[in-house]
Design an enzyme around this catalytic site. Structure first.
Site, PDB file in Angstrom:
ATOM      1  N   TYR A   1       0.834  -1.210   0.000  1.00  0.00           N
ATOM      2  CA  TYR A   1       0.000   0.000   0.000  1.00  0.00           C
ATOM      3  C   TYR A   1       0.868   1.259   0.000  1.00  0.00           C
ATOM      4  O   TYR A   1       0.657   2.178  -0.798  1.00  0.00           O
ATOM      5  CB  TYR A   1      -0.908   0.003   1.231  1.00  0.00           C
ATOM      6  CG  TYR A   1      -1.753   1.247   1.351  1.00  0.00           C
ATOM      7  CD1 TYR A   1      -2.861   1.439   0.521  1.00  0.00           C
ATOM      8  CD2 TYR A   1      -1.458   2.241   2.291  1.00  0.00           C
ATOM      9  CE1 TYR A   1      -3.646   2.585   0.621  1.00  0.00           C
ATOM     10  CE2 TYR A   1      -2.241   3.382   2.394  1.00  0.00           C
ATOM     11  CZ  TYR A   1      -3.333   3.545   1.559  1.00  0.00           C
ATOM     12  OH  TYR A   1      -4.101   4.687   1.658  1.00  0.00           O
TER      13      TYR A   1
ATOM     14  N   LYS B   1       1.175   4.195  -3.044  1.00  0.00           N
ATOM     15  CA  LYS B   1       0.910   5.610  -2.808  1.00  0.00           C
ATOM     16  C   LYS B   1       2.145   6.466  -3.104  1.00  0.00           C
ATOM     17  O   LYS B   1       2.020   7.628  -3.521  1.00  0.00           O
ATOM     18  CB  LYS B   1       0.426   5.817  -1.375  1.00  0.00           C
ATOM     19  CG  LYS B   1      -0.950   5.208  -1.118  1.00  0.00           C
ATOM     20  CD  LYS B   1      -1.985   5.720  -2.109  1.00  0.00           C
ATOM     21  CE  LYS B   1      -3.368   5.144  -1.895  1.00  0.00           C
ATOM     22  NZ  LYS B   1      -4.360   5.656  -2.871  1.00  0.00           N
TER      23      LYS B   1
ATOM     24  N   THR C   1     -13.435   5.390   6.709  1.00  0.00           N
ATOM     25  CA  THR C   1     -14.120   4.716   5.606  1.00  0.00           C
ATOM     26  C   THR C   1     -13.829   3.225   5.715  1.00  0.00           C
ATOM     27  O   THR C   1     -13.022   2.788   6.546  1.00  0.00           O
ATOM     28  CB  THR C   1     -13.619   5.214   4.233  1.00  0.00           C
ATOM     29  OG1 THR C   1     -12.262   4.792   4.032  1.00  0.00           O
ATOM     30  CG2 THR C   1     -13.704   6.733   4.126  1.00  0.00           C
TER      31      THR C   1
END
Length: 350
Positions: free
Chosen positions: A234, A238, A271
Site C-alpha cells: 500500500y 501511494k 471509511t
C-alpha cells in the site's frame, strides 16, 4: 524517571501495534515490524496534522458549467462526497466504478432531491483490470472531446496478496497502474480541455497518502513475489502516485501544456478502506477520531477547483494546502519509465 518514560513509550508502541496495526495479524519478523513502525509513525504524523490544521481544511467551490470531470471509485466514501460537490459546481461528472447499476439510482435521487444542475454519467471501470480501463477510456472518448479534471481516486488498502489478470500485484495495479494507463489514454482529451480553457489549467489529481513517506520502490520485486506485507505494498502504491505526479507535471510543463498535476493526502478518514486493518475491529474509534468522508473530500475538491493553486502543479496537498512529500527527480522518472514498460505504453504524451 528515564526508565519510566521508556516503559511508557514501549506500552504506547505496543498498544498502537495491537489495536491500530495495518494488518489483522501481528508482524512476524523484524522486516515486517520495522515496516509497521514506519507506517504507524507517518500515519500518526498525518493524524496530528489533521488535528492541527482542522480549521484550514476548507475547499473552494467554483461554478464550472460545461466542464467535464472524470472520477474513479466515486461510489462510496471520499469519492462519493467528491462527486456530490462537483455536481454542486454544475459540472458533468463521469464516474468509473465496478458496479454501475448499483450507483446510478443513488445519484439520480441526489440530483433530483437537491436540484443540482450537474450531470452524472456512470460507466464500468475496474482499475485492477487494464482491459476494463481501456474500455472505460473508449466510452469517455466517444462521448467527450474535452476533459477538464481527472481524479484518480479508486483504491484499496492492505489487502491479502493476489495478482491481477495482467500479472500485477493487486494493490499496485488498482492504486497506481490502472490510473497511470487511464491518464495516458485520456491525454488527448485532457490536452484539448487545456487548449480551450483560458481561465484555469486542466487538473489531474492522484490520490495518495501520508504513508507514502514510509516506502521505497523495489524494482527487483515490484510485484512482491519474494516478500509481501500488505501495508508495504500500500505504501509503495501511494509513493508511486506521488512520483507519477511529479514526473507527469514536469512533462506537461516541458510540453507547454495547460495541464497541472497534484498528488493528494485526504487525511486519516473513517471509511471501509481500513477493513483489513486491526482498527477495523473497533470502528467506533475511527468514527470518534478520524475525519469524516466529507472532510476527507475537501482537499481533493480544493485541488480540482481552487484558483489559488493555478500554476502550482507537481505539488502534494494535505488539508487544503501544499505540504511536503517525498521528492526525487531520478526516482520519479524511473518509476514513470518502468510503468510505461510494463503497461506497453510507447508514447505517454500522445
Amino acid at each position: 524517571m528515564l526508565l519510566i518514560l521508556l516503559l511508557l513509550s514501549l506500552l504506547v508502541v505496543l498498544f498502537i501495534l495491537y489495536y491500530g496495526r495495518s494488518s489483522k495479524r501481528m508482524p512476524r519478523n523484524w522486516r515486517e515490524f520495522t515496516i509497521e513502525l514506519k507506517y504507524q509513525y507517518y500515519g500518526g504524523m498525518g493524524f496530528l496534522a489533521d488535528v492541527l490544521m482542522k480549521f484550514k481544511n476548507h475547499e473552494d467551490l467554483v461554478l464550472k458549467p460545461g466542464k467535464v470531470a472524470i472520477v474513479t471509485g466515486g461510489n462510496r466514501g471520499i469519492g462519493f462526497e467528491v462527486v456530490k460537490k462537483l455536481l454542486l459546481c454544475d459540472m458533468t461528472v463521469v464516474l468509473g466504478v465496478r458496479n454501475p447499476e448499483i450507483v446510478k439510482k443513488t445519484f439520480e435521487d441526489i440530483c433530483k432531491a437537491e436540484q443540482r444542475k450537474g450531470k452524472v454519467v456512470i460507466e464500468t471501470c475496474d482499475t485492477a483490470k487494464m482491459e476494463s480501463v481501456e474500455n472505460f477510456a473508449k466510452k469517455v472518448q466517444e462521448r467527450f472531446s474535452e476533459i477538464h479534471v481527472l481524479i484518480n481516486n479508486a483504491g484499496v488498502m492492505c489487502t491479502p496478496y493476489s495478482k491481477t489478470k495482467d500479472g500485477f500485484e493487486s494493490q499496485m495495479a488498482i492504486n497506481h497502474l490502472g490510473h497511470f494507463l487511464l491518464t495516458h489514454l485520456l491525454m488527448p482529451q485532457l490536452k484539448a480541455g487545456g487548449l480551450k480553457n483560458d481561465s484555469q489549467n486542466v487538473r489531474i489529481l492522484n490520490v495518495s497518502s501520508c504513508v507514502h513517506k514510509a516506502a521505497k520502490m523495489d524494482y527487483d520485486d515490484f510485484h512482491m513475489e519474494k516478500f509481501y506485507y500488505p501495508v508495504d505494498s500500500y505504501n509503495k502504491s501511494k509513493l508511486a502516485q506521488v512520483y507519477f505526479t511529479q514526473h507527469l507535471d514536469e512533462l506537461c510543463r516541458m510540453s507547454h501544456l495547460n495541464i497541472q498535476v497534484h498528488s493528494i493526502h485526504p487525511g486519516i478518514v473513517h471509511t471501509d478502506l481500513f477493513q483489513n486493518c486491526s482498527s477495523g475491529y473497533f470502528p467506533w474509534i475511527q468514527k470518534l477520531f478520524y475525519k469524516t468522508a466529507e472532510q476527507g473530500s475537501r482537499t481533493i475538491v480544493h485541488a480540482a477547483m481552487s484558483p489559488k493553486l493555478e500554476g502550482h502543479g507537481g505539488t502534494y496537498l494535505s488539508n487544503c494546502r501544499i505540504a511536503k512529500a517525498t521528492r526525487n527527480q531520478n526516482e520519479s522518472r524511473k518509476l514513470f519509465e518502468y510503468s510505461c514498460e510494463i503497461l506497453h505504453v510507447k508514447d505517454f504524451m500522445k
